[in-house]
Design a protein around this motif. Structure first.
Motif, PDB file in Angstrom:
ATOM      1  N   PHE A  95       0.807  -1.220   0.000  1.00 21.91           N
ATOM      2  CA  PHE A  95       0.000   0.000   0.000  1.00 21.91           C
ATOM      3  C   PHE A  95       0.843   1.274   0.000  1.00 21.91           C
ATOM      4  O   PHE A  95       0.308   2.365  -0.141  1.00 21.91           O
ATOM      5  CB  PHE A  95      -0.956   0.012   1.204  1.00 21.91           C
ATOM      6  CG  PHE A  95      -2.112  -0.947   1.073  1.00 21.91           C
ATOM      7  CD1 PHE A  95      -2.781  -1.096  -0.126  1.00 21.91           C
ATOM      8  CD2 PHE A  95      -2.530  -1.702   2.159  1.00 21.91           C
ATOM      9  CE1 PHE A  95      -3.852  -1.977  -0.254  1.00 21.91           C
ATOM     10  CE2 PHE A  95      -3.595  -2.583   2.053  1.00 21.91           C
ATOM     11  CZ  PHE A  95      -4.252  -2.723   0.837  1.00 21.91           C
ATOM     12  N   GLY A  96       2.149   1.153   0.181  1.00 21.21           N
ATOM     13  CA  GLY A  96       3.014   2.331   0.163  1.00 21.21           C
ATOM     14  C   GLY A  96       3.904   2.400  -1.052  1.00 21.21           C
ATOM     15  O   GLY A  96       4.912   3.118  -1.057  1.00 21.21           O
ATOM     16  N   GLN A 102       8.014   1.086   2.533  1.00 21.68           N
ATOM     17  CA  GLN A 102       8.076  -0.353   2.317  1.00 21.68           C
ATOM     18  C   GLN A 102       6.948  -1.101   3.033  1.00 21.68           C
ATOM     19  O   GLN A 102       6.406  -2.064   2.514  1.00 21.68           O
ATOM     20  CB  GLN A 102       9.429  -0.905   2.783  1.00 21.68           C
ATOM     21  CG  GLN A 102      10.587  -0.573   1.854  1.00 21.68           C
ATOM     22  CD  GLN A 102      11.258   0.745   2.193  1.00 21.68           C
ATOM     23  OE1 GLN A 102      10.695   1.584   2.887  1.00 21.68           O
ATOM     24  NE2 GLN A 102      12.462   0.945   1.679  1.00 21.68           N
ATOM     25  N   ASP A 103       6.590  -0.670   4.221  1.00 20.99           N
ATOM     26  CA  ASP A 103       5.547  -1.325   4.997  1.00 20.99           C
ATOM     27  C   ASP A 103       4.785  -0.231   5.751  1.00 20.99           C
ATOM     28  O   ASP A 103       5.320   0.376   6.682  1.00 20.99           O
ATOM     29  CB  ASP A 103       6.152  -2.328   5.981  1.00 20.99           C
ATOM     30  CG  ASP A 103       5.113  -3.203   6.659  1.00 20.99           C
ATOM     31  OD1 ASP A 103       4.158  -2.641   7.222  1.00 20.99           O
ATOM     32  OD2 ASP A 103       5.256  -4.439   6.628  1.00 20.99           O
ATOM     33  N   VAL A 104       3.545   0.012   5.341  1.00 20.91           N
ATOM     34  CA  VAL A 104       2.810   1.146   5.911  1.00 20.91           C
ATOM     35  C   VAL A 104       2.500   0.949   7.390  1.00 20.91           C
ATOM     36  O   VAL A 104       2.368   1.923   8.141  1.00 20.91           O
ATOM     37  CB  VAL A 104       1.502   1.405   5.128  1.00 20.91           C
ATOM     38  CG1 VAL A 104       1.811   1.907   3.725  1.00 20.91           C
ATOM     39  CG2 VAL A 104       0.615   0.158   5.082  1.00 20.91           C
ATOM     40  N   THR A 113      -4.762   4.255   4.724  1.00 25.41           N
ATOM     41  CA  THR A 113      -3.957   4.815   3.639  1.00 25.41           C
ATOM     42  C   THR A 113      -4.760   4.852   2.350  1.00 25.41           C
ATOM     43  O   THR A 113      -5.794   4.191   2.217  1.00 25.41           O
ATOM     44  CB  THR A 113      -2.685   3.979   3.404  1.00 25.41           C
ATOM     45  OG1 THR A 113      -3.059   2.660   2.996  1.00 25.41           O
ATOM     46  CG2 THR A 113      -1.844   3.900   4.673  1.00 25.41           C
ATOM     47  N   THR A 114      -4.252   5.614   1.402  1.00 20.61           N
ATOM     48  CA  THR A 114      -4.928   5.733   0.117  1.00 20.61           C
ATOM     49  C   THR A 114      -3.915   6.004  -0.985  1.00 20.61           C
ATOM     50  O   THR A 114      -2.867   6.621  -0.749  1.00 20.61           O
ATOM     51  CB  THR A 114      -5.963   6.871   0.136  1.00 20.61           C
ATOM     52  OG1 THR A 114      -6.680   6.889  -1.107  1.00 20.61           O
ATOM     53  CG2 THR A 114      -5.315   8.225   0.353  1.00 20.61           C
ATOM     54  N   ALA A 115      -4.245   5.517  -2.167  1.00 19.60           N
ATOM     55  CA  ALA A 115      -3.557   5.948  -3.379  1.00 19.60           C
ATOM     56  C   ALA A 115      -4.355   7.121  -3.935  1.00 19.60           C
ATOM     57  O   ALA A 115      -5.580   7.168  -3.791  1.00 19.60           O
ATOM     58  CB  ALA A 115      -3.488   4.813  -4.393  1.00 19.60           C
ATOM     59  N   ALA A 153      -1.903   9.755   2.239  1.00 23.06           N
ATOM     60  CA  ALA A 153      -1.547   9.395   0.863  1.00 23.06           C
ATOM     61  C   ALA A 153      -0.213   8.651   0.867  1.00 23.06           C
ATOM     62  O   ALA A 153       0.807   9.208   1.272  1.00 23.06           O
ATOM     63  CB  ALA A 153      -1.453  10.644   0.002  1.00 23.06           C
ATOM     64  N   THR A 154      -0.247   7.390   0.436  1.00 25.47           N
ATOM     65  CA  THR A 154       0.971   6.575   0.443  1.00 25.47           C
ATOM     66  C   THR A 154       1.248   5.905  -0.895  1.00 25.47           C
ATOM     67  O   THR A 154       2.206   5.151  -1.019  1.00 25.47           O
ATOM     68  CB  THR A 154       0.884   5.478   1.524  1.00 25.47           C
ATOM     69  OG1 THR A 154      -0.243   4.630   1.231  1.00 25.47           O
ATOM     70  CG2 THR A 154       0.728   6.074   2.914  1.00 25.47           C
ATOM     71  N   ASP A 155       0.413   6.171  -1.904  1.00 20.27           N
ATOM     72  CA  ASP A 155       0.583   5.457  -3.173  1.00 20.27           C
ATOM     73  C   ASP A 155      -0.048   6.275  -4.294  1.00 20.27           C
ATOM     74  O   ASP A 155      -0.794   7.224  -4.056  1.00 20.27           O
ATOM     75  CB  ASP A 155      -0.073   4.068  -3.076  1.00 20.27           C
ATOM     76  CG  ASP A 155       0.540   3.064  -4.048  1.00 20.27           C
ATOM     77  OD1 ASP A 155       1.410   3.459  -4.856  1.00 20.27           O
ATOM     78  OD2 ASP A 155       0.147   1.880  -3.999  1.00 20.27           O
TER      79      ASP A 155
END
Length: 304
Positions: A95-96, A102-104, A113-115, A153-155
């Motif tokens: 998800f990141g 690497q690992d949210v 989290t969201t893209a 926002a992670t992606d």
């Protein structure tokens, strides 16, 4: 006697004219100097406010220890806007992706989290920004009465121009769109069969546990630093590093929130300075000891 008097009178006129010209010249010089000082002061203030572009590596003189403080206000929520939200499959290790987290879960973001679509991603600068999102205008699918969902926002949600923007190409520009981590989608929608729901959203301050984290990877000739768990505005626009022997050096954005420099940093205590999109900065003085190793993570002061 008439001639000497005329000569004397002419001499007096010449002296008066010279004094007048001298006063004018003196005033002009004073005006020019005052203007130059004002201009120089403006340039100095401008240089202190200048945020180095992350794609241009720059080494500062060791005499510049800290930027001017301007007592900027804390990051405040932005206006409400309209968008849509979908969900995507994955796990804490995926998800990141486009932001380099690497690992949210390990990085402190959890599954909240969201893209975001290309129009919102801003070439990776948006990585770390926080949003309040709520489902609206669809009683059939919205979880009515549910509290808002707060996500980071992670992606990146990539565009798909083979499909129309209103039928499958949800992340095509210029649409603003959230592709939520699947585990949190049902916080907004009644179930996954909803597929896509209309939402309202706004930027909000990021509230993180602990400090800003610096994960150092690479090798002695190429340092790659992941900056994560950033509070306040969340978005990082500039990162600088300083060693015991290396002066302040502006790092370049490699991708997402990974920043690079080829400065020789091994064996030195490291200090990092992070500037957020709202202009505020935080400095983690000597956060990494001289015997730091690649692969280690260090935690410094966060934005309040």
């Amino acid at each position: 006697m008439a001639l000497p008097l005329k000569a004397l009178f002419a001499s007096l006129l010449a002296i008066a004219s010279t004094l007048s010209d001298l006063r004018v010249a003196t005033a002009a010089v004073a005006h020019h100097r005052s203007s130059s000082w004002r201009h120089a002061a403006h340039r100095v203030a401008g240089n202190r406010m200048h945020y180095h572009h992350p794609r241009r590596a720059h080494v500062h003189s060791g005499n510049h220890h800290s930027p001017a403080k301007h007592n900027r206000p804390k990051f405040a929520p932005g206006p409400w806007k309209q968008a849509h939200a979908t969900f995507y499959e994955g796990g804490s290790g995926t998800f990141g992706g486009a932001c380099g987290y690497q690992d949210v879960v390990q990085q402190g973001y959890g599954y909240q989290t969201t893209a975001v679509s290309t129009a919102m991603f801003n070439n990776g600068q948006t990585c770390g920004a926080c949003y309040e999102v709520k489902c609206v205008d669809n009683p059939q699918w919205c979880q009515l009465g549910q509290p808002s969902l707060f996500v980071t926002a992670t992606d990146l949600c990539p565009p798909n121009y083979n499909l129309p923007s209103d039928n499958g190409g949800w992340c095509n520009s210029p649409r603003e769109h959230f592709d939520l981590a699947k585990p949190v989608f049902t916080t907004l929608a009644k179930d996954y069969t909803a597929g896509i729901v209309p939402v309202q959203y706004r930027r909000v301050p990021c509230r993180k546990q602990g400090g800003v984290r610096f994960t150092i990877t690479g090798n002695p000739y190429f340092n790659l630093v992941l900056v994560s768990n950033v509070g306040g505005a969340g978005e990082v626009v500039s990162v600088q590093v300083k060693g015991d022997k290396v002066p302040w050096t502006t790092m370049q954005r490699n991708w997402g929130q990974k920043w690079e420099t080829n400065a020789m940093l091994v064996g030195q205590s490291l200090t990092f300075r992070v500037r957020a999109s709202d202009g505020r900065f935080t400095t983690a003085w000597h956060v990494a000891p001289p015997n730091w190793q690649f692969g280690q993570t260090f935690e410094g002061k966060n934005f309040k």
